[in-house]
Scaffold this motif. Structure first.
Motif, mmCIF file in Angstrom:
data_model
loop_
_atom_site.group_PDB
_atom_site.id
_atom_site.type_symbol
_atom_site.label_atom_id
_atom_site.label_comp_id
_atom_site.label_asym_id
_atom_site.label_seq_id
_atom_site.Cartn_x
_atom_site.Cartn_y
_atom_site.Cartn_z
ATOM 1 N N MET A 65 -17.227 -4.863 6.859
ATOM 2 C CA MET A 65 -15.869 -5.422 6.757
ATOM 3 C C MET A 65 -15.329 -5.116 5.365
ATOM 4 S SD MET A 65 -13.373 -7.120 8.213
ATOM 5 C CE MET A 65 -14.069 -7.567 9.791
ATOM 6 N N GLY A 66 -15.454 -3.863 4.955
ATOM 7 C CA GLY A 66 -14.950 -3.489 3.637
ATOM 8 C C GLY A 66 -13.434 -3.474 3.607
ATOM 9 N N HIS A 67 -12.885 -3.766 2.448
ATOM 10 C CA HIS A 67 -11.440 -3.690 2.278
ATOM 11 C C HIS A 67 -11.110 -2.956 0.986
ATOM 12 C CE1 HIS A 67 -11.030 -6.463 5.545
ATOM 13 N NE2 HIS A 67 -11.414 -7.533 4.878
ATOM 14 N N ASN A 68 -9.978 -2.269 1.006
ATOM 15 C CA ASN A 68 -9.396 -1.737 -0.214
ATOM 16 C C ASN A 68 -7.897 -1.978 -0.158
ATOM 17 O OD1 ASN A 68 -8.514 0.223 1.594
ATOM 18 N ND2 ASN A 68 -9.433 1.948 0.521
ATOM 19 N N PHE A 102 -1.872 -0.930 2.273
ATOM 20 C CA PHE A 102 -2.728 -1.146 3.442
ATOM 21 C C PHE A 102 -4.187 -1.012 3.043
ATOM 22 C CE2 PHE A 102 -3.879 3.327 4.152
ATOM 23 C CZ PHE A 102 -2.874 3.974 3.436
ATOM 24 N N CYS A 103 -5.050 -1.439 3.972
ATOM 25 C CA CYS A 103 -6.489 -1.222 3.823
ATOM 26 C C CYS A 103 -6.832 0.004 4.648
ATOM 27 C CB CYS A 103 -7.269 -2.437 4.324
ATOM 28 S SG CYS A 103 -9.055 -2.137 4.368
ATOM 29 N N SER A 104 -7.511 0.982 4.015
ATOM 30 C CA SER A 104 -7.804 2.232 4.722
ATOM 31 C C SER A 104 -9.207 2.267 5.323
ATOM 32 C CB SER A 104 -7.586 3.430 3.789
ATOM 33 O OG SER A 104 -8.555 3.463 2.766
ATOM 34 N N PHE A 105 -9.925 1.142 5.299
ATOM 35 C CA PHE A 105 -11.208 1.072 6.012
ATOM 36 C C PHE A 105 -10.915 1.366 7.492
ATOM 37 C CE2 PHE A 105 -14.874 -0.863 8.049
ATOM 38 C CZ PHE A 105 -15.913 -0.696 7.143
ATOM 39 N N PRO A 106 -11.764 2.199 8.135
ATOM 40 C CA PRO A 106 -11.442 2.616 9.507
ATOM 41 C C PRO A 106 -11.111 1.434 10.430
ATOM 42 C CG PRO A 106 -13.271 3.895 8.689
ATOM 43 C CD PRO A 106 -12.969 2.861 7.633
ATOM 44 N N GLY A 107 -9.973 1.530 11.078
ATOM 45 C CA GLY A 107 -9.549 0.518 12.039
ATOM 46 C C GLY A 107 -8.765 -0.632 11.454
ATOM 47 N N HIS A 108 -8.605 -0.678 10.125
ATOM 48 C CA HIS A 108 -7.953 -1.845 9.524
ATOM 49 C C HIS A 108 -6.454 -1.658 9.267
ATOM 50 C CE1 HIS A 108 -11.889 -3.730 7.765
ATOM 51 N NE2 HIS A 108 -12.030 -3.316 9.001
ATOM 52 N N TYR A 109 -6.015 -0.427 9.114
ATOM 53 C CA TYR A 109 -4.649 -0.231 8.593
ATOM 54 C C TYR A 109 -3.538 -0.761 9.502
ATOM 55 C CZ TYR A 109 -3.807 3.725 11.708
ATOM 56 O OH TYR A 109 -3.629 4.511 12.819
ATOM 57 N N ILE A 128 -3.420 -3.479 11.045
ATOM 58 C CA ILE A 128 -3.240 -4.934 10.882
ATOM 59 C C ILE A 128 -3.118 -5.313 9.398
ATOM 60 C CG2 ILE A 128 -4.312 -7.192 11.285
ATOM 61 C CD1 ILE A 128 -5.874 -5.648 13.583
ATOM 62 N N MET A 129 -3.969 -4.688 8.596
ATOM 63 C CA MET A 129 -4.001 -5.042 7.166
ATOM 64 C C MET A 129 -3.005 -4.174 6.403
ATOM 65 S SD MET A 129 -8.023 -5.720 6.394
ATOM 66 C CE MET A 129 -7.663 -6.624 4.886
ATOM 67 N N LYS A 130 -1.752 -4.618 6.392
ATOM 68 C CA LYS A 130 -0.725 -3.863 5.690
ATOM 69 C C LYS A 130 0.390 -4.805 5.275
ATOM 70 C CE LYS A 130 1.616 -2.736 9.978
ATOM 71 N NZ LYS A 130 2.121 -1.718 10.901
HETATM 72 CU CU CU Z 1 -10.029 -3.738 5.427
#
Ligand code: CU
Length: 149
Positions: free
Chosen positions: A65-68, A132-139, A141-143
């Motif tokens: 569940m990494g985030h950037n 956004f978060c560019s961890f695969p599958g996150h962008y 929702i996480m934006k």
């Molecule tokens: Cu993320």
């Protein structure tokens, strides 16, 4: 006397509210449920440097569940998210040496935090920017929107 105190109070409120709008730093949190806690961040082009801190308030590891936090123009956002996925974990899911990336943190896991700085004078006031978060599958929702004033 009462009038003088009232005026002083109003002046100090006006001062603190303008100081607040000139804040050249922000902290955003990511959690274990694929969420950022802010959908908008305001940045002023009058800041020499803007400091962005990303805090992962969850407990899951960066591999799971990494985030950037990655900043691009809104038109570039989806293409950079795709390129980031292709760039892989060794590049923190950010395409290396890519002019479209305005700013990016590394990937962090639960309990970690990281801070980056960028120069807001290079941004256009009123322009469309997405973080956004560019961890695969996150962008998807996480934006959120970076609002430049
Ligand atoms: Cu993320």
């Amino acid at each position: 006397m009462r009038w003088i105190l009232g005026t002083a109070l109003a002046a100090s409120l006006a001062f603190s509210s303008s100081a607040w709008s000139q804040d050249c730093a922000a902290t955003i949190e990511g959690n274990d449920a694929l969420q950022f806690n802010l959908s908008e961040i305001n940045v002023s082009t009058s800041c020499d440097s803007f400091s962005l801190t990303l805090k992962h308030v969850g407990t899951l590891a960066a591999t799971v569940m990494g985030h950037n936090w990655v900043l691009t123009t809104t038109p570039d956002f989806e293409a950079v998210a795709m390129a980031g996925m292709a760039a892989g974990v060794d590049n923190n899911y950010v395409p290396p040496d890519d002019q479209r990336v305005i700013a990016a943190t590394k990937i962090i896991g639960g309990g970690e935090e990281t801070t980056i700085s960028f120069d807001p004078s290079e941004l256009t006031a009123g322009g469309a920017y997405t973080y956004f978060c560019s961890f695969p599958g996150h962008y998807a929702i996480m934006k959120g929107k970076l609002i430049v004033e």
